[in-house]
Write a protein that holds these residues in place. Structure first.
Motif, PDB file in Angstrom:
ATOM      1  N   PHE A  82       0.408   6.457   6.903  1.00  0.00           N
ATOM      2  CA  PHE A  82       1.658   5.713   7.040  1.00  0.00           C
ATOM      3  C   PHE A  82       1.345   4.261   6.695  1.00  0.00           C
ATOM      4  O   PHE A  82       0.729   3.541   7.482  1.00  0.00           O
ATOM      5  CB  PHE A  82       2.203   5.844   8.464  1.00  0.00           C
ATOM      6  N   TYR A  83       1.746   3.852   5.482  1.00  0.00           N
ATOM      7  CA  TYR A  83       1.414   2.530   4.966  1.00  0.00           C
ATOM      8  C   TYR A  83       2.549   1.546   5.252  1.00  0.00           C
ATOM      9  O   TYR A  83       3.684   1.767   4.827  1.00  0.00           O
ATOM     10  CB  TYR A  83       1.190   2.575   3.454  1.00  0.00           C
ATOM     11  N   VAL A 114      11.515  -1.903   0.087  1.00  0.00           N
ATOM     12  CA  VAL A 114      11.423  -0.443   0.108  1.00  0.00           C
ATOM     13  C   VAL A 114      12.663   0.132   0.796  1.00  0.00           C
ATOM     14  O   VAL A 114      13.041  -0.298   1.884  1.00  0.00           O
ATOM     15  CB  VAL A 114      10.154   0.017   0.851  1.00  0.00           C
ATOM     16  N   LYS A 115      13.299   1.107   0.162  1.00  0.00           N
ATOM     17  CA  LYS A 115      14.522   1.697   0.703  1.00  0.00           C
ATOM     18  C   LYS A 115      14.200   2.972   1.468  1.00  0.00           C
ATOM     19  O   LYS A 115      13.357   3.760   1.053  1.00  0.00           O
ATOM     20  CB  LYS A 115      15.496   2.002  -0.431  1.00  0.00           C
ATOM     21  N   LYS A 148       9.333   8.878   2.181  1.00  0.00           N
ATOM     22  CA  LYS A 148       8.219   9.708   1.733  1.00  0.00           C
ATOM     23  C   LYS A 148       7.790   9.265   0.344  1.00  0.00           C
ATOM     24  O   LYS A 148       8.595   8.805  -0.456  1.00  0.00           O
ATOM     25  CB  LYS A 148       8.640  11.174   1.672  1.00  0.00           C
ATOM     26  N   ARG A 149       6.505   9.444   0.073  1.00  0.00           N
ATOM     27  CA  ARG A 149       6.007   9.238  -1.277  1.00  0.00           C
ATOM     28  C   ARG A 149       5.907  10.568  -1.997  1.00  0.00           C
ATOM     29  O   ARG A 149       6.055  11.631  -1.392  1.00  0.00           O
ATOM     30  CB  ARG A 149       4.627   8.581  -1.231  1.00  0.00           C
ATOM     31  N   LYS A 150       5.633  10.493  -3.290  1.00  0.00           N
ATOM     32  CA  LYS A 150       5.439  11.729  -4.041  1.00  0.00           C
ATOM     33  C   LYS A 150       4.237  12.494  -3.510  1.00  0.00           C
ATOM     34  O   LYS A 150       4.237  13.717  -3.476  1.00  0.00           O
ATOM     35  CB  LYS A 150       5.261  11.408  -5.532  1.00  0.00           C
ATOM     36  N   ASN A 151       3.215  11.763  -3.125  1.00  0.00           N
ATOM     37  CA  ASN A 151       2.083  12.398  -2.456  1.00  0.00           C
ATOM     38  C   ASN A 151       2.578  12.955  -1.123  1.00  0.00           C
ATOM     39  O   ASN A 151       3.076  12.203  -0.279  1.00  0.00           O
ATOM     40  CB  ASN A 151       0.968  11.379  -2.220  1.00  0.00           C
ATOM     41  N   PHE A 197       3.480   8.232   3.557  1.00  0.00           N
ATOM     42  CA  PHE A 197       4.757   7.580   3.811  1.00  0.00           C
ATOM     43  C   PHE A 197       4.564   6.090   3.557  1.00  0.00           C
ATOM     44  O   PHE A 197       3.475   5.557   3.763  1.00  0.00           O
ATOM     45  CB  PHE A 197       5.199   7.770   5.269  1.00  0.00           C
ATOM     46  N   GLU A 198       5.621   5.411   3.118  1.00  0.00           N
ATOM     47  CA  GLU A 198       5.534   3.966   2.990  1.00  0.00           C
ATOM     48  C   GLU A 198       6.667   3.321   3.768  1.00  0.00           C
ATOM     49  O   GLU A 198       7.760   3.879   3.901  1.00  0.00           O
ATOM     50  CB  GLU A 198       5.543   3.525   1.529  1.00  0.00           C
TER      51      GLU A 198
END
Length: 378
Positions: free
Chosen positions: A118-119, A126-127, A145-148, A152-153
């Protein structure tokens, strides 16, 4: 006129299952989906809090080093940077060896381990992909969520106090739904940060799996150094800190793995009295053949000290090429009286046996760096 009956969509009767069966369902669920559900469904959060389906490690990273944390954001122009991270590690129940060992067993263990990061970014633009609730309150920072699938960002960067509070809220949330069996913390180059007054101490107490500092912007005093060495219970201790302390007497070095740089406050006696299995020390004033090396080998050989040692690395902080060969020759000349056996082909290596149990150690010294590796009995 007959009408076609609408087909009834059948859903899985999760909440009609007995509690034990429901817990097994949550254990088999994709972990990212499980964490996401815990932030969007009150019944799921309530159940996970009561039954805690997984044991995990939780790691905090406080990092202001742009060089190592560049991350591309879908919503930002150029690069943005993560500087606070909460990591959950699943499947790390087995005791792991040191990070830089890459044998087949370690690779197999690594395949079983899952890290979810969790970055918190320095990017308030960031939305959020959808609204999440953490500890019963709407998340104050946008999260997506990220693609990875294991990342999470989070939109941070406006106020550090808000970002740190969000980091603490995440910690509390995960503590409520999982068993946190190990806490780890890493401090890197982050300015104006009250490390010893930070929130994480109330969760970890004085027990850590890994405790690592690489920060030239935070100065540790003698009291803080004594607290780290004498009061904390740490398996893996890595210190690279700035301190005005000269010699600090009475330091207890008992972590399983110990790595220390900038060690003007440390003596070889502290190292000899340690209970560590793996040690890496840099002495900024240089290595003395008699005081550091011969003394260490002698105590190990007689079985009086360093009984738990598996590997030792001592390195000089002052590199003098003019005296390098002289130092190397001096060590091996003096080590002959201890009964060393020279290596088959490498002139920088030799073997020595411990008197008490005939255990063999491989010694290596190139004039700047000394290594001692205790060989496993066959």
């Amino acid at each position: 006129m007959s009408t076609k009956r609408e087909e009834k969509v059948e859903t899985f009767p999760l909440w009609k299952l007995p509690a034990l069966a429901r817990r097994l369902v949550f254990q088999q669920m994709d972990k990212r989906d499980l964490m996401d559900l815990s932030m969007t469904s009150r019944p799921v959060k309530k159940f996970l809090t009561a039954y805690k389906p997984h044991a995990v490690q939780l790691t905090w990273l406080f990092d202001g080093s742009y060089a190592t944390t560049a991350r591309r954001s879908k919503y930002a122009e150029g690069h943005v940077y993560q500087y606070l991270t909460v990591t959950l590690t699943f499947g790390n129940d087995e005791e792991s060896e040191e990070e830089d060992e890459e044998d087949e067993e370690e690779e197999e263990k690594a395949e079983k381990v899952e890290n979810f990061n969790f970055y918190i970014l320095r990017d308030p633009s960031v939305k959020r992909d959808y609204v999440r609730t953490i500890n019963g309150v709407k998340a104050p920072l946008a999260m997506r969520k990220r693609k990875n699938p294991k990342e999470f960002e989070i939109a941070g960067g406006k106020e550090r106090v808000v970002d740190l509070k969000f980091m603490e809220d995440l910690t509390q949330h995960f503590k409520s739904i999982f068993y946190i069996d190990i806490y780890n913390v890493t401090l890197r180059a982050i300015r104006e940060f009250d490390f010893f007054g930070s929130f994480f101490w109330k969760y970890s107490g004085k027990k850590f799996g890994k405790f690592c500092t690489f920060n030239k912007n935070v100065k540790f005093n003698e009291e803080q150094m004594k607290m780290i060495c004498n009061e904390l219970e740490v398996d893996y201790l890595r210190l690279s800190v700035v301190t005005d302390c000269e010699l600090i007497h009475g330091l207890n070095l008992n972590s399983k793995v110990l790595k220390i740089w900038n060690t003007g406050y440390l003596t070889i006696e502290d190292v000899l009295e340690s209970k560590c299995e793996k040690i890496e020390i840099i002495f900024p004033e240089g290595l003395n053949v008699d005081l550091h090396l011969i003394k260490t080998v002698t105590y190990w050989k007689t079985g009086k000290k360093l009984k738990n040692l598996k590997r030792l690395n001592l390195e000089t902080g002052t590199f003098n090429s003019e005296t390098r060969d002289e130092e190397q020759n001096s060590f091996f000349e003096k080590a002959r009286s201890l009964g060393i056996r020279r290596h088959e082909w490498d002139e920088k290596k030799c073997y020595i046996n411990r008197d008490t149990d005939n255990t063999v150690a491989l010694l290596e010294f190139d004039g700047w760096e000394f290594n001692m590796a205790v060989q496993e009995k066959r």
